[in-house]
Design a protein around this motif. Structure first.
Motif, PDB file in Angstrom:
ATOM      1  N   PHE A 261       0.831  -1.200   0.000  1.00  0.00           N
ATOM      2  CA  PHE A 261       0.000   0.000   0.000  1.00  0.00           C
ATOM      3  C   PHE A 261       0.867   1.251   0.000  1.00  0.00           C
ATOM      4  O   PHE A 261       0.475   2.289  -0.555  1.00  0.00           O
ATOM      5  N   GLY A 262       2.048   1.153   0.593  1.00  0.00           N
ATOM      6  CA  GLY A 262       2.969   2.288   0.548  1.00  0.00           C
ATOM      7  C   GLY A 262       3.304   2.673  -0.883  1.00  0.00           C
ATOM      8  O   GLY A 262       3.208   3.849  -1.264  1.00  0.00           O
ATOM      9  N   TYR A 263       3.681   1.702  -1.701  1.00  0.00           N
ATOM     10  CA  TYR A 263       4.009   2.014  -3.101  1.00  0.00           C
ATOM     11  C   TYR A 263       2.785   2.490  -3.869  1.00  0.00           C
ATOM     12  O   TYR A 263       2.899   3.322  -4.784  1.00  0.00           O
ATOM     13  N   PHE A 264       1.626   1.966  -3.522  1.00  0.00           N
ATOM     14  CA  PHE A 264       0.402   2.485  -4.138  1.00  0.00           C
ATOM     15  C   PHE A 264       0.262   3.981  -3.839  1.00  0.00           C
ATOM     16  O   PHE A 264       0.029   4.790  -4.749  1.00  0.00           O
ATOM     17  N   VAL A 265       0.436   4.373  -2.585  1.00  0.00           N
ATOM     18  CA  VAL A 265       0.279   5.775  -2.190  1.00  0.00           C
ATOM     19  C   VAL A 265       1.385   6.641  -2.791  1.00  0.00           C
ATOM     20  O   VAL A 265       1.112   7.755  -3.273  1.00  0.00           O
ATOM     21  N   TYR A 266       2.621   6.156  -2.785  1.00  0.00           N
ATOM     22  CA  TYR A 266       3.718   6.951  -3.365  1.00  0.00           C
ATOM     23  C   TYR A 266       3.424   7.266  -4.831  1.00  0.00           C
ATOM     24  O   TYR A 266       3.627   8.393  -5.297  1.00  0.00           O
ATOM     25  N   TRP A 267       2.934   6.250  -5.569  1.00  0.00           N
ATOM     26  CA  TRP A 267       2.613   6.471  -6.981  1.00  0.00           C
ATOM     27  C   TRP A 267       1.395   7.376  -7.132  1.00  0.00           C
ATOM     28  O   TRP A 267       1.407   8.316  -7.956  1.00  0.00           O
ATOM     29  N   VAL A 268       0.341   7.113  -6.377  1.00  0.00           N
ATOM     30  CA  VAL A 268      -0.870   7.924  -6.464  1.00  0.00           C
ATOM     31  C   VAL A 268      -0.561   9.397  -6.213  1.00  0.00           C
ATOM     32  O   VAL A 268      -1.045  10.283  -6.926  1.00  0.00           O
ATOM     33  N   GLU A 269       0.265   9.665  -5.215  1.00  0.00           N
ATOM     34  CA  GLU A 269       0.592  11.054  -4.888  1.00  0.00           C
ATOM     35  C   GLU A 269       1.478  11.696  -5.944  1.00  0.00           C
ATOM     36  O   GLU A 269       1.356  12.899  -6.217  1.00  0.00           O
ATOM     37  N   MET A 270       2.367  10.922  -6.567  1.00  0.00           N
ATOM     38  CA  MET A 270       3.168  11.491  -7.646  1.00  0.00           C
ATOM     39  C   MET A 270       2.306  11.803  -8.857  1.00  0.00           C
ATOM     40  O   MET A 270       2.477  12.851  -9.513  1.00  0.00           O
ATOM     41  N   LEU A 271       1.353  10.919  -9.163  1.00  0.00           N
ATOM     42  CA  LEU A 271       0.430  11.183 -10.272  1.00  0.00           C
ATOM     43  C   LEU A 271      -0.440  12.396  -9.961  1.00  0.00           C
ATOM     44  O   LEU A 271      -0.730  13.218 -10.847  1.00  0.00           O
ATOM     45  N   TYR A 272      -0.836  12.528  -8.720  1.00  0.00           N
ATOM     46  CA  TYR A 272      -1.614  13.680  -8.266  1.00  0.00           C
ATOM     47  C   TYR A 272      -0.830  14.975  -8.499  1.00  0.00           C
ATOM     48  O   TYR A 272      -1.364  15.968  -9.021  1.00  0.00           O
ATOM     49  N   GLU A 273       0.453  14.960  -8.115  1.00  0.00           N
ATOM     50  CA  GLU A 273       1.298  16.142  -8.310  1.00  0.00           C
ATOM     51  C   GLU A 273       1.549  16.395  -9.790  1.00  0.00           C
ATOM     52  O   GLU A 273       1.530  17.544 -10.241  1.00  0.00           O
TER      53      GLU A 273
END
Length: 616
Positions: A261-273
């Motif tokens: 889930f950490g890598y999911f969030v890291y990617w989601v937040e980078m896509l968000y940015e």
């Protein structure tokens, strides 16, 4: 999750790659803030020490003998220790260079990156084909096989370039881009065939796709190509999320929650940015429930409810948790400090760097969650009650014996008293070929013999989805919990058991900082069995040595104890001391209490009372 149309439109609308993709803008003011932050002082000091050690010592060797060790003997540590030490040095050197804004470690970092680019494969031997015949017939050669660590390496190198690439030699930066393109981007994104992990419902789909997805966001300039790449990542992430129930429970355990889930969030937040907030995949009800999982299963200090291959000790990723609290408005688990630089023996880039960039001190030392939590998707029950003298916690589980990172542990339970887990789960064993092969349940960690469940007529629980528990009662009422399981189908027919029910009644008195667990096991043996054939052996697992005195067994912790009372005329008691291998230098010492009853009637009930209390 999101249509390709929406994804493509948002990516094509980006005029220039944002400067905030790595968790925030990297500015002189940000560097100063991090260097002066008291909560980061210990982490940064460790990082500087590791960078200095890397400057003094040669790059760890990855020899053929180490590479071959897994295929010849099934052990991973020979190759993976120097492999991950290289990643740790990459992390320390790049972040130290970025924080210092000096070139003290530039040459050391360039040489290390060059050596990483020279590696035969970024995937570890345990994840590669195990014979030359399989290598020759594989869809991709070893140097283009993308496993967890190949994906993580690509992402780490991409963030290094994003941070300090303009200060590195052009030969180094161009080689990194070429290697990532050849080793990772082309095999993942340019083939009609998908890696098997894209359809996995465990941590692999999130880690692999999240890492390569972030590397692409950092490096790919062709926005049409980038949109197609991210679409594949979205597909893999949908597989990952399908592995979670709607209640947010991670059946692999809290350690793999932090990982996957950490890598999911890291990617989601980078896509968000990257899309300037246009694409926000974090803001979903199921994601929020997954984010709340650690608060339910974290215990005092660094302990957690650790079913499956999860360590008994756990340090929350304070950056990840802080970001989830900020974005989703959830309460954090109990956190006291930013994890050590060496907390993650694989030295994964985003774990440490996002801890630096995202940790907010307001979430440190917050009170932990209190109450009863039930996860219907896995049949995990957790009850946690804070008292004036410490935390009292109980957990039990049902489910089935073919779960991700499965242990044969149906009906197993955990008791935690004021900082000590006195009735414990052993957690993960040492990862070897055998541990993930047909010999898995010969290992104490994964077998039912390593859990607090009975042996019936000499038979342990069996592995496979057909071997399961059925929840027959689940009631919570004013500090009291009743949880009952039908465990008849957890055992093979050789156990000769017609019925086996286990019930837990857990009652807490917060004013007295005490609790009582009544454990009742009801057995009905098959017709046709004779008295001399009928026996049960109750097991109780702990890292604390129990003391047997008459009809009492006591497990004593630093601030609490558990006292089990039994009838010595009915049950014989003894303690076995077992040394089991661990990932650390020294083996673990485990104490297994046996309570044995033989020559039983066809119907037999074993009722045991465990009194728990916090003490000063």
């Amino acid at each position: 999750m999101i249509s390709f149309h929406q994804l493509r439109e948002a990516i094509l609308a980006v005029q220039e790659r944002p400067t905030t993709l790595i968790g925030g803008a990297w500015t002189p003011a940000k560097r100063k803030e991090l260097l002066e932050a008291p909560h980061l002082a210990g982490l940064i000091e460790e990082m500087y020490e590791e960078a200095e050690r890397a400057r003094r010592e040669p790059v760890p060797l990855l020899s053929f003998a180490d590479f071959q060790a897994f295929h010849s003997s099934g052990t991973r540590k020979e190759f993976e220790k120097p492999y991950f030490e290289r990643r740790g040095r990459l992390l320390a050197l790049a972040l130290t260079m970025a924080l210092d804004n000096s070139d003290t470690y530039k040459m050391t970092l360039e040489n290390l990156i060059w050596e990483i680019c020279n590696e035969y494969a970024w995937a570890v031997p345990a994840h590669l084909p195990d014979t030359i015949e399989k290598v020759l017939t594989a869809r991709v050669p070893p140097n283009r096989y993308v496993d967890l660590f190949a994906a993580e390496t690509a992402h780490a190198l991409a963030e290094v370039l994003y941070l300090v690439g303009n200060r590195l030699n052009d030969w180094v930066t161009i080689r990194v881009k070429q290697e990532i393109e050849h080793r990772v981007f082309q095999p993942v994104f340019e083939s009609a065939h998908h890696f098997i992990w894209t359809s996995k419902t465990n941590n692999w789909s999130a880690v692999c796709s999240g890492a390569v997805g972030m590397a692409a966001l950092l490096l790919i300039d062709d926005q049409e190509r980038l949109a197609g790449m991210q679409d594949r990542v979205v597909s893999a992430m949908e597989s990952f999320l399908a592995g979670y129930g709607n209640d947010g429970c991670c059946p692999e355990g809290l350690g793999y929650w932090r990982y996957g889930f950490g890598y999911f969030v890291y990617w989601v937040e980078m896509l968000y940015e990257f899309t300037n907030g246009t694409i926000d995949l974090l803001n979903q009800d199921k994601i929020k429930r997954i984010a709340e999982f650690p608060a339910a299963v974290s215990l005092s200090d660094s302990s957690c409810i650790n079913y499956s291959d999860c360590r008994p000790t756990f340090r929350p990723a304070t950056g990840l948790i802080s970001r989830l609290c900020r974005r989703l408005g959830i309460a954090p688990p109990k956190m006291t400090c930013v994890p050590s630089f060496h907390e993650d023996h694989c030295y994964r880039w985003p774990f440490t760097f996002r801890n630096m960039m995202w940790t907010e001190t307001q979430w440190l030392h917050a009170p932990g969650a209190d109450g009863t939590f039930y996860f219907a998707s896995t049949d995990w029950l957790v009850d946690k009650r804070e008292t004036s003298k410490g935390l009292l916690a109980f957990s039990a589980k049902g489910g089935h014996n073919n779960e991700p990172h499965n242990h044969n542990d149906l009906g197993h339970f955990i008791i935690h008293i004021a900082g000590d887990t006195l009735l414990a789960d052993l957690g993960m064993g040492v990862y070897t070929r055998e541990y993930f092969g047909k010999e898995r349940y010969d290992h104490l960690h994964a077998s039912s013999g390593g859990h607090s469940v009975p042996i019936i007529n000499g038979e342990q629980q069996a592995a496979g989805e057909a071997y399961r528990a059925i929840v027959t009662r689940n009631e919570m009422d004013h500090g009291s919990v009743r949880f009952e399981l039908d465990l008849t189908h957890a055992y093979r027919p050789e156990a000769r058991i017609h019925l086996f029910h286990r019930s837990f009644e857990w009652k807490v008195c917060q004013e007295e900082a005490s609790a009582r667990l009544t454990l009742t096991d009801h057995f009905v043996f098959n017709e046709g069995t004779v008295e001399s054939e009928r026996s049960i052996t109750e097991h109780f697992i702990s890292f604390h040595k129990p003391d047997i005195s008459g009809g009492e067994v006591t497990w004593l912790g630093e601030k609490g104890n558990v006292v089990l009372r039994f009838e010595p005329l009915e049950l014989s008691a003894h303690v076995e001391t077992v040394e089991i291998p661990s990932r650390d230098t020294h083996p673990l010492t485990v104490y297994r209490l046996y309570l044995h009853a033989g020559q039983l009637a066809q119907t037999y009930t074993c009722r045991l009372v465990l009194s728990c209390c916090c003490i000063h």
